[in-house]
Design a protein around this motif. Sequence first.
Motif, PDB file in Angstrom:
ATOM      1  N   HIS A  82      22.888 -20.613 -24.710  1.00 46.97           N
ATOM      2  CA  HIS A  82      22.467 -19.852 -23.541  1.00 46.97           C
ATOM      3  C   HIS A  82      20.951 -19.757 -23.528  1.00 46.97           C
ATOM      4  O   HIS A  82      20.279 -20.070 -24.517  1.00 46.97           O
ATOM      5  CB  HIS A  82      23.082 -18.452 -23.550  1.00 46.97           C
ATOM      6  CG  HIS A  82      22.621 -17.605 -24.696  1.00 46.97           C
ATOM      7  ND1 HIS A  82      23.336 -17.499 -25.866  1.00 46.97           N
ATOM      8  CD2 HIS A  82      21.493 -16.856 -24.883  1.00 46.97           C
ATOM      9  CE1 HIS A  82      22.681 -16.722 -26.714  1.00 46.97           C
ATOM     10  NE2 HIS A  82      21.551 -16.319 -26.141  1.00 46.97           N
ATOM     11  N   LEU A  83      20.417 -19.308 -22.388  1.00 47.47           N
ATOM     12  CA  LEU A  83      18.981 -19.040 -22.248  1.00 47.47           C
ATOM     13  C   LEU A  83      18.827 -17.659 -21.631  1.00 47.47           C
ATOM     14  O   LEU A  83      19.487 -17.325 -20.647  1.00 47.47           O
ATOM     15  CB  LEU A  83      18.320 -20.085 -21.345  1.00 47.47           C
ATOM     16  CG  LEU A  83      16.839 -19.837 -21.005  1.00 47.47           C
ATOM     17  CD1 LEU A  83      15.966 -20.041 -22.239  1.00 47.47           C
ATOM     18  CD2 LEU A  83      16.376 -20.754 -19.871  1.00 47.47           C
ATOM     19  N   ILE A  84      17.958 -16.850 -22.216  1.00 51.18           N
ATOM     20  CA  ILE A  84      17.632 -15.539 -21.665  1.00 51.18           C
ATOM     21  C   ILE A  84      16.173 -15.570 -21.202  1.00 51.18           C
ATOM     22  O   ILE A  84      15.282 -16.000 -21.940  1.00 51.18           O
ATOM     23  CB  ILE A  84      17.847 -14.419 -22.700  1.00 51.18           C
ATOM     24  CG1 ILE A  84      19.351 -14.246 -22.966  1.00 51.18           C
ATOM     25  CG2 ILE A  84      17.243 -13.099 -22.220  1.00 51.18           C
ATOM     26  CD1 ILE A  84      19.675 -13.218 -24.033  1.00 51.18           C
ATOM     27  N   VAL A  85      15.947 -15.118 -19.975  1.00 50.97           N
ATOM     28  CA  VAL A  85      14.605 -15.089 -19.391  1.00 50.97           C
ATOM     29  C   VAL A  85      14.237 -13.636 -19.124  1.00 50.97           C
ATOM     30  O   VAL A  85      14.996 -12.907 -18.481  1.00 50.97           O
ATOM     31  CB  VAL A  85      14.554 -15.898 -18.078  1.00 50.97           C
ATOM     32  CG1 VAL A  85      13.189 -15.763 -17.415  1.00 50.97           C
ATOM     33  CG2 VAL A  85      14.884 -17.359 -18.339  1.00 50.97           C
ATOM     34  N   GLY A  86      13.088 -13.219 -19.629  1.00 49.40           N
ATOM     35  CA  GLY A  86      12.605 -11.873 -19.376  1.00 49.40           C
ATOM     36  C   GLY A  86      12.563 -11.016 -20.619  1.00 49.40           C
ATOM     37  O   GLY A  86      12.946 -11.426 -21.722  1.00 49.40           O
ATOM     38  N   ASP A  87      12.063  -9.776 -20.449  1.00 46.35           N
ATOM     39  CA  ASP A  87      11.997  -8.786 -21.517  1.00 46.35           C
ATOM     40  C   ASP A  87      11.195  -9.284 -22.708  1.00 46.35           C
ATOM     41  O   ASP A  87      11.507  -8.980 -23.865  1.00 46.35           O
ATOM     42  CB  ASP A  87      13.411  -8.374 -21.945  1.00 46.35           C
ATOM     43  CG  ASP A  87      13.414  -7.151 -22.867  1.00 46.35           C
ATOM     44  OD1 ASP A  87      12.520  -6.306 -22.701  1.00 46.35           O
ATOM     45  OD2 ASP A  87      14.293  -7.065 -23.735  1.00 46.35           O
ATOM     46  N   GLY A  88      10.161 -10.104 -22.434  1.00 42.91           N
ATOM     47  CA  GLY A  88       9.321 -10.594 -23.508  1.00 42.91           C
ATOM     48  C   GLY A  88       9.967 -11.615 -24.412  1.00 42.91           C
ATOM     49  O   GLY A  88       9.403 -11.984 -25.455  1.00 42.91           O
ATOM     50  N   ARG A  89      11.119 -12.114 -23.988  1.00 47.39           N
ATOM     51  CA  ARG A  89      11.881 -13.024 -24.853  1.00 47.39           C
ATOM     52  C   ARG A  89      11.808 -14.474 -24.395  1.00 47.39           C
ATOM     53  O   ARG A  89      12.274 -15.373 -25.095  1.00 47.39           O
ATOM     54  CB  ARG A  89      13.351 -12.583 -24.893  1.00 47.39           C
ATOM     55  CG  ARG A  89      13.526 -11.170 -25.396  1.00 47.39           C
ATOM     56  CD  ARG A  89      14.894 -10.583 -25.083  1.00 47.39           C
ATOM     57  NE  ARG A  89      15.972 -11.256 -25.783  1.00 47.39           N
ATOM     58  CZ  ARG A  89      17.249 -10.859 -25.734  1.00 47.39           C
ATOM     59  NH1 ARG A  89      17.574  -9.794 -25.006  1.00 47.39           N
ATOM     60  NH2 ARG A  89      18.178 -11.521 -26.396  1.00 47.39           N
ATOM     61  N   THR A  90      11.251 -14.723 -23.223  1.00 47.18           N
ATOM     62  CA  THR A  90      11.352 -16.053 -22.614  1.00 47.18           C
ATOM     63  C   THR A  90      10.738 -17.137 -23.493  1.00 47.18           C
ATOM     64  O   THR A  90      11.352 -18.197 -23.708  1.00 47.18           O
ATOM     65  CB  THR A  90      10.674 -16.064 -21.231  1.00 47.18           C
ATOM     66  OG1 THR A  90      11.159 -14.966 -20.463  1.00 47.18           O
ATOM     67  CG2 THR A  90      10.977 -17.357 -20.506  1.00 47.18           C
ATOM     68  N   ARG A  91       9.552 -16.892 -23.999  1.00 47.57           N
ATOM     69  CA  ARG A  91       8.859 -17.940 -24.757  1.00 47.57           C
ATOM     70  C   ARG A  91       9.674 -18.368 -25.981  1.00 47.57           C
ATOM     71  O   ARG A  91       9.865 -19.572 -26.217  1.00 47.57           O
ATOM     72  CB  ARG A  91       7.471 -17.452 -25.177  1.00 47.57           C
ATOM     73  CG  ARG A  91       6.608 -18.539 -25.815  1.00 47.57           C
ATOM     74  CD  ARG A  91       5.270 -17.958 -26.279  1.00 47.57           C
ATOM     75  NE  ARG A  91       4.435 -18.989 -26.874  1.00 47.57           N
ATOM     76  CZ  ARG A  91       3.462 -19.627 -26.256  1.00 47.57           C
ATOM     77  NH1 ARG A  91       3.206 -19.348 -24.987  1.00 47.57           N
ATOM     78  NH2 ARG A  91       2.746 -20.549 -26.875  1.00 47.57           N
ATOM     79  N   ASP A  92      10.166 -17.403 -26.754  1.00 38.40           N
ATOM     80  CA  ASP A  92      10.953 -17.743 -27.938  1.00 38.40           C
ATOM     81  C   ASP A  92      12.263 -18.431 -27.559  1.00 38.40           C
ATOM     82  O   ASP A  92      12.719 -19.352 -28.246  1.00 38.40           O
ATOM     83  CB  ASP A  92      11.252 -16.487 -28.763  1.00 38.40           C
ATOM     84  CG  ASP A  92      10.007 -15.950 -29.466  1.00 38.40           C
ATOM     85  OD1 ASP A  92       9.027 -16.718 -29.588  1.00 38.40           O
ATOM     86  OD2 ASP A  92      10.020 -14.779 -29.879  1.00 38.40           O
ATOM     87  N   GLU A  93      12.854 -17.975 -26.478  1.00 36.19           N
ATOM     88  CA  GLU A  93      14.109 -18.589 -26.027  1.00 36.19           C
ATOM     89  C   GLU A  93      13.888 -20.043 -25.618  1.00 36.19           C
ATOM     90  O   GLU A  93      14.655 -20.936 -25.993  1.00 36.19           O
ATOM     91  CB  GLU A  93      14.671 -17.789 -24.847  1.00 36.19           C
ATOM     92  CG  GLU A  93      15.303 -16.470 -25.222  1.00 36.19           C
ATOM     93  CD  GLU A  93      16.747 -16.640 -25.671  1.00 36.19           C
ATOM     94  OE1 GLU A  93      17.471 -17.439 -25.049  1.00 36.19           O
ATOM     95  OE2 GLU A  93      17.150 -15.972 -26.642  1.00 36.19           O
TER      96      GLU A  93
END
Length: 535
Positions: free
Chosen positions: A95-106
């Motif tokens: 999966h991919l999560i976008v937002g909450d400061g997590r996008t770059r690591d995802e």
Amino acid sequence: MTDRAVVIGAGHNGLVCAFYLARAGLKVTVLERRHVVGGAAVTETFHPGFRNSTASYTLSLLNPKVIADMGLAAQGLRVVERRIANFLPLPDGDHLIVGDGRTRDEVARFSTRDAAALDAYHARLEAVADVVRVLVLATPPNMPMAGGPLEMLKQLANGFGVGRRLSHLDVTARRDLLALFSQSAGDWLDGWFESAPIKAALGFDGVVGTYASPYSPGTAYVLLHHVFGEVNGKKGAWGHAIGGMGAITQAMAGACRALGVEIRTDAEVAEVMTDKGRASGVATSSGEIFHADLIVSNVHPRVLFDGLVDSGLLTADFRERIARYRSGSGTFRMNVALAELPRFSSKPAPGDHLTGGIIIAPSLAYMDRAFMDARRDGWSAQPIVEMLIPSTLDDTLAPPGRHVASLFCQHVAPRLADGRSWDECREQVADLMIETVDAQAPGFKASVIARQIFSPLDLERTFGLVGGDIMHGALSLDQIFSARPVLGYGDYRTPIPGLYQCGAGTHPGGGVTGAPGHNAAREILRDLKKANGRV
């Protein structure tokens, strides 16, 4: 004597326009065909104990000036931000999560190169979005239809006003602006990224409400159209109105009534009346007559000009252009009552990923095939589905332990070929949409207690969205800005003196923005001042 105005349609833009006119001292009556105000931005009970935003289902584009001017917070509107932006379950179990400061690591899990490109991508997109935010509340420069050299100079000056805004962009931003207004979303994103998941997450905005492939020219502008909003001062964010989208229009209606606006429901306008070629009032289907100094239409341009006005007052060319005005967003909309939250195979435990937009469309190629399927067969065998579960943020929508979900589904043909009707196919396609989610979240289908279905035909019949078009017309280069809905009448005026438009069929287009209503009211008040000799 107080000027009288009648607004046709109590959708959000109609209410915004009515507010500004009433604040300026006009006597305003709003006539709404349905039993409830709000147009497509309404909250309704669709199963005992379960209610949801019936059509429009998420918030970002509502203009901050409109919110402030109307005092919507004081009228009870409360908006909360999504905890994450998007969650994309992928077919390989990831999966991919976008937002909450997590996008770059995802994103780095799929491509370190793409992760490194994200900051520059967002910075350059935001530079163009800032210009669009300014233009949203600008009246497009109009091609003068009459008036001679002085009128031409006036409109040229307006055009130069827009040009001055664009001149503040540096060379890079000007090139990006050209690309975003002319390219496809796919071409734009392919130039930035290499991994499919992030291109899908960003590219979904390029096909929302658009019956097109992400590789169709012009979809890059649709992408841009969806990123110029904000929530509670945070640019680019998306949120939820507590109580659903109807909470927005109920707050707007409250602001209007506080200024003396009369809002009548179950009052379908059947005719715009004229006297010596000028709009003079409206007649309803029940036979009531409302005389007015000016009429403001918040309905789709084709509904207005094909059905409510005397076609003899329109030139042959204007009638032809309206007939060619393209509408049809390929949308199939559903609301479902759920016994429990879905559990996605790629992330089964409940969490913040269920508070964002859940996008089932893992790649641009998937979206492209969905469009091609719909063109050929009427709907896509593997459709695009965005699901929101607003009850994760708002416990007023469902009983304790239960939930409601909004399914925004594409692509489907606005009109089916071979003599088929959407009334014959809606249940079959609704089953397909549920099964599409169930394939990623096993048990979802079994958790559905009830469902409410809106095919493109249902959206047209219920909300006046011609072809099921949530934008009131395609956001293509020939149908935006000065050319929306027709070149020469992009300034909210119409060929009939005293008749104006304030709906999403005018600049800046669709979405719950309030901008067309705001801008139309400004132009109406300018005309009234001129007519009364105050300018």
